[in-house]
Design a protein around this motif. Structure first.
Motif, PDB file in Angstrom:
ATOM      1  N   ILE A 131      -1.856  -2.457  -5.044  1.00  8.33           N
ATOM      2  CA  ILE A 131      -0.813  -3.041  -5.899  1.00  8.33           C
ATOM      3  C   ILE A 131       0.449  -3.317  -5.096  1.00  8.33           C
ATOM      4  N   GLN A 132       0.816  -2.391  -4.209  1.00 10.70           N
ATOM      5  CA  GLN A 132       2.019  -2.620  -3.405  1.00 10.70           C
ATOM      6  C   GLN A 132       1.857  -3.864  -2.535  1.00 10.70           C
ATOM      7  N   ASN A 133       0.687  -4.027  -1.940  1.00  4.69           N
ATOM      8  CA  ASN A 133       0.457  -5.214  -1.116  1.00  4.69           C
ATOM      9  C   ASN A 133       0.512  -6.486  -1.958  1.00  4.69           C
ATOM     10  N   GLN A 134      -0.055  -6.425  -3.147  1.00  6.51           N
ATOM     11  CA  GLN A 134      -0.040  -7.591  -4.041  1.00  6.51           C
ATOM     12  C   GLN A 134       1.385  -7.939  -4.453  1.00  6.51           C
ATOM     13  N   LEU A 135       2.195  -6.915  -4.743  1.00  7.64           N
ATOM     14  CA  LEU A 135       3.592  -7.151  -5.101  1.00  7.64           C
ATOM     15  C   LEU A 135       4.381  -7.689  -3.910  1.00  7.64           C
TER      16      LEU A 135
ATOM     17  N   TYR B  36      19.541  -9.349  -0.901  1.00  8.37           N
ATOM     18  CA  TYR B  36      18.660  -8.859  -1.962  1.00  8.37           C
ATOM     19  C   TYR B  36      17.546  -7.993  -1.389  1.00  8.37           C
ATOM     20  N   ALA B  37      17.068  -7.078  -2.223  1.00  8.40           N
ATOM     21  CA  ALA B  37      15.941  -6.220  -1.841  1.00  8.40           C
ATOM     22  C   ALA B  37      15.139  -5.847  -3.076  1.00  8.40           C
ATOM     23  N   PHE B  38      13.825  -5.895  -2.965  1.00  2.77           N
ATOM     24  CA  PHE B  38      12.944  -5.378  -3.995  1.00  2.77           C
ATOM     25  C   PHE B  38      12.599  -3.932  -3.662  1.00  2.77           C
ATOM     26  N   VAL B  39      12.694  -3.052  -4.655  1.00  3.65           N
ATOM     27  CA  VAL B  39      12.312  -1.649  -4.494  1.00  3.65           C
ATOM     28  C   VAL B  39      11.169  -1.382  -5.480  1.00  3.65           C
ATOM     29  N   VAL B  40      10.037  -0.927  -4.964  1.00  6.11           N
ATOM     30  CA  VAL B  40       8.797  -0.918  -5.737  1.00  6.11           C
ATOM     31  C   VAL B  40       8.144   0.454  -5.727  1.00  6.11           C
TER      32      VAL B  40
ATOM     33  N   GLU C 253      13.956 -14.436   0.843  1.00  6.61           N
ATOM     34  CA  GLU C 253      14.942 -13.773   1.704  1.00  6.61           C
ATOM     35  C   GLU C 253      15.115 -12.289   1.398  1.00  6.61           C
ATOM     36  N   ALA C 254      14.524 -11.810   0.324  1.00  4.01           N
ATOM     37  CA  ALA C 254      14.716 -10.415  -0.076  1.00  4.01           C
ATOM     38  C   ALA C 254      13.893  -9.471   0.791  1.00  4.01           C
ATOM     39  N   LYS C 255      14.469  -8.318   1.068  1.00  8.80           N
ATOM     40  CA  LYS C 255      13.725  -7.258   1.736  1.00  8.80           C
ATOM     41  C   LYS C 255      12.772  -6.625   0.720  1.00  8.80           C
ATOM     42  N   PHE C 256      11.766  -5.910   1.234  1.00 14.56           N
ATOM     43  CA  PHE C 256      10.779  -5.262   0.373  1.00 14.56           C
ATOM     44  C   PHE C 256      10.665  -3.806   0.785  1.00 14.56           C
ATOM     45  N   ILE C 257      10.948  -2.907  -0.173  1.00 19.95           N
ATOM     46  CA  ILE C 257      10.903  -1.472   0.090  1.00 19.95           C
ATOM     47  C   ILE C 257       9.940  -0.847  -0.908  1.00 19.95           C
ATOM     48  N   GLY C 258       8.808  -0.364  -0.421  1.00 16.85           N
ATOM     49  CA  GLY C 258       7.777   0.194  -1.279  1.00 16.85           C
ATOM     50  C   GLY C 258       7.604   1.682  -1.063  1.00 16.85           C
ATOM     51  N   GLU C 259       7.211   2.390  -2.115  1.00 19.98           N
ATOM     52  CA  GLU C 259       7.032   3.845  -2.007  1.00 19.98           C
ATOM     53  C   GLU C 259       5.954   4.206  -0.988  1.00 19.98           C
ATOM     54  N   GLU C 260       4.957   3.334  -0.845  1.00 20.24           N
ATOM     55  CA  GLU C 260       3.861   3.658   0.065  1.00 20.24           C
ATOM     56  C   GLU C 260       4.121   3.149   1.475  1.00 20.24           C
ATOM     57  N   GLY C 261       5.401   2.934   1.806  1.00 17.75           N
ATOM     58  CA  GLY C 261       5.762   2.573   3.162  1.00 17.75           C
ATOM     59  C   GLY C 261       6.082   1.098   3.319  1.00 17.75           C
ATOM     60  N   SER C 262       7.131   0.800   4.090  1.00 22.84           N
ATOM     61  CA  SER C 262       7.510  -0.571   4.428  1.00 22.84           C
ATOM     62  C   SER C 262       8.460  -0.516   5.609  1.00 22.84           C
ATOM     63  N   ASN C 263       8.632  -1.655   6.248  1.00 31.52           N
ATOM     64  CA  ASN C 263       9.463  -1.706   7.453  1.00 31.52           C
ATOM     65  C   ASN C 263      10.924  -2.013   7.146  1.00 31.52           C
ATOM     66  N   ASP C 264      11.221  -2.489   5.950  1.00 31.35           N
ATOM     67  CA  ASP C 264      12.580  -2.898   5.617  1.00 31.35           C
ATOM     68  C   ASP C 264      13.446  -1.702   5.211  1.00 31.35           C
TER      69      ASP C 264
END
Length: 290
Positions: free
Chosen positions: A131-135, A163-167, A145-156
């Motif tokens: 799901i995180q990859n799909q999101l 802007y940033a997405f937090v998932v 242009e938004a950064k992506f910050i996921g609970e299961e790990g991300s580089n941003d």
């Protein structure tokens, strides 16, 4: 003249124009580039477009209860999009998140891979990662242009601007593993370090919560608000800080004080759903120690 548009493939809306009050239509050369899913549920099609003071006015109303406008200053060659927080919450993201909810509902529980992260109570499944990859892919199309910050790990990393997405792909992973139907997909949009929009989806009940800064909060298109009940009539929701077990004695102390004053207490295992439950007035307070 009347304008209309249909959502086609590859996240495009193609414009049509009628010269005879809608009795016949011809395709224009303009293509409105924006990330709309093909034939999304909840949208009223066709959208209505018309000339207003020399501009083309683009009005879109979603089945999720939000309306917004786009304008063209150059006779339909280009259109300005609404603010990213409005566009994200009211249109694209809920549809993307709902698609991800189907991953939860269709999970193969007998073959599900489960890994341990920081401790035996901090678990992650293959479906969290899927799901995180799909999101990550879908949200990047909505706001590149938004950064992506996921609970299961991300580089941003969060920054002071932009802007940033937090998932959290599955909030309530233990519930999901145990087939205890209290899990949700949670996505927030931050500008700088301030949350400006958010979506929480409970696929088991098909409840889509979303909120936009200064625009209110909604559930399945209906505006929601918190309860005005006093503590004596309050339902208290709580978390047990499972990753910090040393806090549990203090948690019990706090809950005892609440329990002695309130109607009752509840623990669901999903902080995102608990907060939405408070937001829509089904409960009055959520508490968890950190």
């Amino acid at each position: 003249n009347k304008f209309s548009a249909y959502s086609l493939v590859s996240f495009e809306i193609l414009f049509f124009i009628s010269d005879d009050d809608g009795n016949s239509w011809r395709k224009t050369n303009q293509v409105f580039k924006c990330p709309f899913p093909q034939n999304p549920d909840g949208y009223e099609e066709p959208g209505l477009y018309q000339f207003t003071d020399g501009k083309i006015w683009c009005y879109i109303r979603t089945g999720l209860g939000f309306q917004y406008e786009c304008f063209s200053e150059d006779n339909g060659e280009t259109f300005s999009l609404p603010e990213p927080n409005l566009f994200f919450s009211s249109a694209c993201s809920p549809m993307l998140v709902k698609d991800c909810g189907n991953v939860i509902l269709n999970a193969d529980r007998e073959k599900m891979a489960i890994d341990i992260k920081s401790g035996v109570t901090d678990l992650v499944t293959e479906y969290d990662k899927q799901i995180q990859n799909q999101l990550a892919v879908g949200l990047k199309e909505i706001l590149p242009e938004a950064k992506f910050i996921g609970e299961e790990g991300s580089n941003d990393q969060l920054t002071e601007d932009g802007y940033a997405f937090v998932v959290d792909p599955i909030d309530g992973t233990t519930n999901f593993i145990k087939d205890y139907h209290m899990s949700a997909i949670s996505v927030a949009l931050l500008k700088g370090k301030e949350a400006v929009a958010g979506v929480v989806y409970n696929p088991y009940l098909n409840e889509m919560f979303y909120a936009i800064k200064d625009k209110g909060a909604f559930c399945n298109g209906e505006k929601i608000s918190v309860s005005a009940n006093p503590m004596s009539k309050a339902l208290i929701l709580f978390g047990t800080s499972p990753y910090e077990k040393e806090l549990f004695p203090k948690t019990i102390e706090v809950l005892t004080a609440y329990f002695n004053q309130a109607l009752d207490i509840r623990r669901s295992g999903s902080a995102a759903l608990d907060l939405c439950t408070v937001a829509c007035g089904r409960a009055e307070l959520y508490s968890e120690l950190q």
